[in-house]
Design a protein around this motif. Structure first.
Motif, PDB file in Angstrom:
ATOM      1  N   LEU A 145     -51.697  14.428  50.940  1.00 41.26           N
ATOM      2  CA  LEU A 145     -51.434  14.054  52.344  1.00 41.26           C
ATOM      3  C   LEU A 145     -50.282  13.051  52.434  1.00 41.26           C
ATOM      4  O   LEU A 145     -49.452  13.131  53.351  1.00 41.26           O
ATOM      5  CB  LEU A 145     -52.697  13.467  52.980  1.00 41.26           C
ATOM      6  N   SER A 146     -50.209  12.137  51.474  1.00 37.36           N
ATOM      7  CA  SER A 146     -49.107  11.163  51.462  1.00 37.36           C
ATOM      8  C   SER A 146     -47.780  11.882  51.251  1.00 37.36           C
ATOM      9  O   SER A 146     -46.793  11.596  51.932  1.00 37.36           O
ATOM     10  CB  SER A 146     -49.303  10.148  50.336  1.00 37.36           C
ATOM     11  N   LEU A 147     -47.776  12.814  50.300  1.00 37.30           N
ATOM     12  CA  LEU A 147     -46.535  13.557  50.027  1.00 37.30           C
ATOM     13  C   LEU A 147     -46.110  14.400  51.228  1.00 37.30           C
ATOM     14  O   LEU A 147     -44.927  14.515  51.531  1.00 37.30           O
ATOM     15  CB  LEU A 147     -46.718  14.464  48.800  1.00 37.30           C
ATOM     16  N   LEU A 148     -47.092  14.985  51.907  1.00 38.17           N
ATOM     17  CA  LEU A 148     -46.782  15.788  53.103  1.00 38.17           C
ATOM     18  C   LEU A 148     -46.132  14.917  54.168  1.00 38.17           C
ATOM     19  O   LEU A 148     -45.133  15.310  54.791  1.00 38.17           O
ATOM     20  CB  LEU A 148     -48.059  16.409  53.681  1.00 38.17           C
ATOM     21  N   ASP A 157     -51.102  20.030  40.415  1.00 42.36           N
ATOM     22  CA  ASP A 157     -51.935  20.057  39.203  1.00 42.36           C
ATOM     23  C   ASP A 157     -53.273  19.353  39.454  1.00 42.36           C
ATOM     24  O   ASP A 157     -54.315  19.817  38.994  1.00 42.36           O
ATOM     25  CB  ASP A 157     -51.204  19.366  38.046  1.00 42.36           C
ATOM     26  N   GLN A 158     -53.197  18.263  40.218  1.00 42.26           N
ATOM     27  CA  GLN A 158     -54.433  17.520  40.502  1.00 42.26           C
ATOM     28  C   GLN A 158     -55.370  18.342  41.407  1.00 42.26           C
ATOM     29  O   GLN A 158     -56.581  18.318  41.223  1.00 42.26           O
ATOM     30  CB  GLN A 158     -54.087  16.199  41.171  1.00 42.26           C
ATOM     31  N   ILE A 159     -54.759  19.073  42.350  1.00 40.31           N
ATOM     32  CA  ILE A 159     -55.564  19.945  43.221  1.00 40.31           C
ATOM     33  C   ILE A 159     -56.271  21.011  42.365  1.00 40.31           C
ATOM     34  O   ILE A 159     -57.453  21.294  42.523  1.00 40.31           O
ATOM     35  CB  ILE A 159     -54.681  20.604  44.303  1.00 40.31           C
ATOM     36  N   ALA A 193     -41.175  16.732  40.989  1.00 37.59           N
ATOM     37  CA  ALA A 193     -42.153  16.239  39.994  1.00 37.59           C
ATOM     38  C   ALA A 193     -43.420  15.740  40.702  1.00 37.59           C
ATOM     39  O   ALA A 193     -44.537  16.011  40.243  1.00 37.59           O
ATOM     40  CB  ALA A 193     -41.535  15.128  39.166  1.00 37.59           C
ATOM     41  N   ASP A 194     -43.221  15.038  41.828  1.00 29.69           N
ATOM     42  CA  ASP A 194     -44.384  14.530  42.581  1.00 29.69           C
ATOM     43  C   ASP A 194     -45.229  15.689  43.104  1.00 29.69           C
ATOM     44  O   ASP A 194     -46.461  15.657  43.072  1.00 29.69           O
ATOM     45  CB  ASP A 194     -43.919  13.682  43.772  1.00 29.69           C
TER      46      ASP A 194
END
Lengths: 283, 125
Positions: free
Chosen positions: A173-176, A125-127, A118-119
């Motif tokens: 970047l945080s998710l990566l 979607d934001q990209i 989901a994240d």
């Protein structure tokens, strides 16, 4: 006739090894290259495009500074027109740089494991939203001819569209960062479980078995520390959605707090891998 | 003594050697051509042998490379078939992967550009 035949055979003998060697090399490369490596190559190309655009932006910015200085010095209509064109060019180069930056970021996000689905979807979607806004800005600029129009469009983009771009970037970047650490933590659990089954459980020497078990307990403790740090990092990440955007929301600060929380996880995983390597060597 | 006969014998004995013009005029060039042909065949044979040796060497090298590649593929850590590699290799591969995942290293930071671009510096407005 015989000589001609001999020349043909000789020619064949020269060319055949070359052709065979090329075939062998290409087939060896093809067999050695996993299907997934085509994606990293594509990311490399996208990164290269991005750095090229960044360089173009720097050149455009340099020209803009020169034209600004010239207009300030002379103040003529011709230098103003030149400056307007230069302003449009630098705005276009900047927007194109943002656009080309989003492609490798999106690709990296797609490929990274260990991220909540989901994240990941929300970041993608934001990209997409940010890319669409940048595209509209790029379409607008060439249609503007007067300085006030160009300035208004630049200000609109900076106040309305850039925050979306920055949030999409720092969220991704945080998710990566979280995904990469999480993925390695998961793989360490699998590997140490395999080590337990294939090495420790079948060890006949009681003393050696005891040493292995103590070592694996240490690895489990380190893994627990890493999991706790990952949980903290994930909690910090939720600030992307929980913070009210109008309250001076700073996505870079959220990203910084996520990576700070991940540092202990990184250190714990490093230690647990060192431990596992030592255990394996002691066999 | 038969004077005549003697003279004849003497003539026979003193007869000049056969002139070279007795050989067919094309003979030397024919011999030269034949030698050249032989040399040509010799060079071509030597060349062919050399190429065959090179060919054999290249085939051998290629097959060695392929064998090495197969060996590398066998050693490659496949997440689905991890038991094919040793634990040291698996742990080392994870360590290498971790080294490239340092959270303090930003692989792709947002572009270092001006996020605010004004037509003229503020003091001029």
């Amino acid at each position: 006739m015989k000589i001609k035949l001999l020349l043909v055979i000789t020619g064949f003998l020269i060319l055949a090894p070359v052709v065979m060697a090329e075939d062998a090399t290409s087939s060896a490369t093809a067999s050695a290259t996993p299907v997934s490596t085509s994606v990293p190559t594509s990311i490399d190309q996208q990164k290269s495009d991005y750095f090229y655009q960044l360089e173009k932006y720097r050149q455009a910015k340099q020209q803009f500074n020169l034209d600004q200085a010239e207009y300030q010095k002379l103040g003529t209509l011709a230098t103003k027109d030149k400056l307007v064109e230069s302003y449009k060019n630098v705005l276009l180069a900047r927007a194109t740089t943002f656009q080309t930056y989003l492609f490798p970021l999106q690709q990296l996000l797609y490929n990274t494991q260990g991220i909540d689905v989901a994240d990941k979807q929300k970041a993608l979607d934001q990209i997409k939203d940010a890319a669409s806004r940048i595209h509209n800005h790029i379409q607008q600029i060439p249609n503007l001819s007067e300085e006030p129009q160009v300035s208004t469009e630049a200000q609109r983009f900076e106040s309305q569209d850039l925050p979306t771009f920055l949030e999409a970037s720092y969220r991704s970047l945080s998710l990566l960062a979280i995904g990469r650490i999480q993925s390695i933590a998961d793989q360490i659990v699998v590997s140490s479980n395999d080590f337990q089954k294939e090495v420790v459980d079948i060890e006949t020497d009681a003393r050696q078995k005891g040493a292995f078990e103590r070592g694996l307990k240490e690895v489990a403790a380190l893994h627990k520390q890493a999991s706790e740090a990952l949980a903290t990092a994930h909690l910090k990440f939720t600030a992307f959605d929980s913070t009210k955007k109008e309250d001076g929301f700073n996505p870079q600060a959220v990203y910084q707090s996520v990576t700070d929380s991940l540092s202990p996880a990184y250190t714990s995983l490093q230690h647990s891998l060192d431990y596992l390597l030592e255990l394996d060597k002691s066999r | 003594m038969d004077q005549t006969g003697f003279t004849e014998n003497q003539e026979i004995l003193q007869a000049p050697p056969l002139p070279t013009s007795a050989m067919p005029p094309t003979e030397p060039s024919r011999l030269a051509t034949k030698t050249k042909k032989k040399q040509k065949i010799l060079f071509i044979s030597l060349g062919t042998t050399a190429f065959l040796v090179i060919l054999a060497a290249m085939v051998s090298m290629t097959s060695q490379n392929q064998a090495r590649q197969v060996q590398q593929n066998l050693n490659f850590v496949n997440p689905n078939q991890q038991s094919t590699s040793t634990f040291t290799q698996r742990f080392q591969a994870l360590k290498n992967q971790l080294d490239t995942s340092d959270p303090t290293d930003i692989e792709l930071a947002p572009p270092p550009v001006d996020y605010k671009l004004l037509f003229l510096p503020k003091s001029n407005y």
